[in-house]
Design an enzyme around this catalytic site. Sequence first.
Site, PDB file in Angstrom:
ATOM      1  N   ASP A 191     -40.565  41.078  -6.426  1.00 21.95           N
ATOM      2  CA  ASP A 191     -39.359  40.698  -5.672  1.00 21.95           C
ATOM      3  C   ASP A 191     -39.804  40.281  -4.275  1.00 21.95           C
ATOM      4  O   ASP A 191     -39.282  40.751  -3.265  1.00 21.95           O
ATOM      5  CB  ASP A 191     -38.379  41.869  -5.610  1.00 21.95           C
ATOM      6  CG  ASP A 191     -37.020  41.475  -5.038  1.00 21.95           C
ATOM      7  OD1 ASP A 191     -36.734  40.267  -4.957  1.00 21.95           O
ATOM      8  OD2 ASP A 191     -36.251  42.377  -4.658  1.00 21.95           O
ATOM      9  N   TYR A 192     -40.767  39.364  -4.225  1.00 20.69           N
ATOM     10  CA  TYR A 192     -41.430  39.039  -2.962  1.00 20.69           C
ATOM     11  C   TYR A 192     -40.620  38.007  -2.192  1.00 20.69           C
ATOM     12  O   TYR A 192     -40.860  36.804  -2.262  1.00 20.69           O
ATOM     13  CB  TYR A 192     -42.849  38.538  -3.225  1.00 20.69           C
ATOM     14  CG  TYR A 192     -43.718  38.570  -1.989  1.00 20.69           C
ATOM     15  CD1 TYR A 192     -43.862  39.738  -1.253  1.00 20.69           C
ATOM     16  CD2 TYR A 192     -44.403  37.432  -1.563  1.00 20.69           C
ATOM     17  CE1 TYR A 192     -44.648  39.781  -0.127  1.00 20.69           C
ATOM     18  CE2 TYR A 192     -45.203  37.465  -0.439  1.00 20.69           C
ATOM     19  CZ  TYR A 192     -45.324  38.640   0.276  1.00 20.69           C
ATOM     20  OH  TYR A 192     -46.108  38.683   1.408  1.00 20.69           O
TER      21      TYR A 192
END
Length: 263
Positions: A191-192
């Site tokens: 979930d960068y």
Amino acid sequence: MVCEAPDLPGWLADPLGGYGWRRSDVGRSGGSVFRLTGKPGAPDLFVKHGAGSVAQDITDEMVRLRWLQGRIAVPEVGHFLAAGEEAWLVTTALPGRPAYELLCEDAKLTAAIVDALAAFLRRLHAIPVAACPFASDHLRRMVLAKARVEAGLVEEDDFDDARAGWSAAQVYAALEAHLPLASDPVVTHGDYSLDNLLFEGGRSTGGIDTGRVGVADRWQDLAFMWNCLGEFGEAAQARFLAASGAAVDPAKLEFHLLLDELF
């Protein structure tokens, strides 16, 4: 938003006493996120609480934070409880502000922030895959995505402009058209986004929201951050990929952007 402390399990009431509570505007669906500040001589904290599937998400984050300690800069776990359908997680609060806020405030910071985003990702991706007990590969995520499509949980009105007007089923069909997809496995964040790397004094202080960390293709992270940087121009996107040492792979870029639409 300033708020009263929620009803806490008895064992948490004492260590969290004396803090001021503020509900985070960026929380998880069905759960609550609070920032705790102002206790003399004590560090700022974050508290996450949720039930059902959110409790499982919180548990996933706890075990990954503990595994990541000493490997890369992330918050430390202070307290955790999973009981019945509920879970509570207390962590230290990393200093600093999200990359997104800083990029919005001062375009002159773009190059330094983009380089730091790439540097953090290089360090994460360099962790030996054999040491990581978590799997987040695209085939596993496709199983979850299909279940979300069939349950009607996908927010179709929130798709990127490139897929505006598509149905979730159309997105999933487009995903399947890319298979089989060769994988370059690394330890990924999962979930960068620009909200999930913090900065203070021009330096990165660490990453947050690590509940999806696991072994997957490196483009799972690269594509997501590349897409986030689109708001700040093509030059920022190109710089990020170059600083990450990644040759552009249009097929993987498209695949992982499609996959992300379903979560």
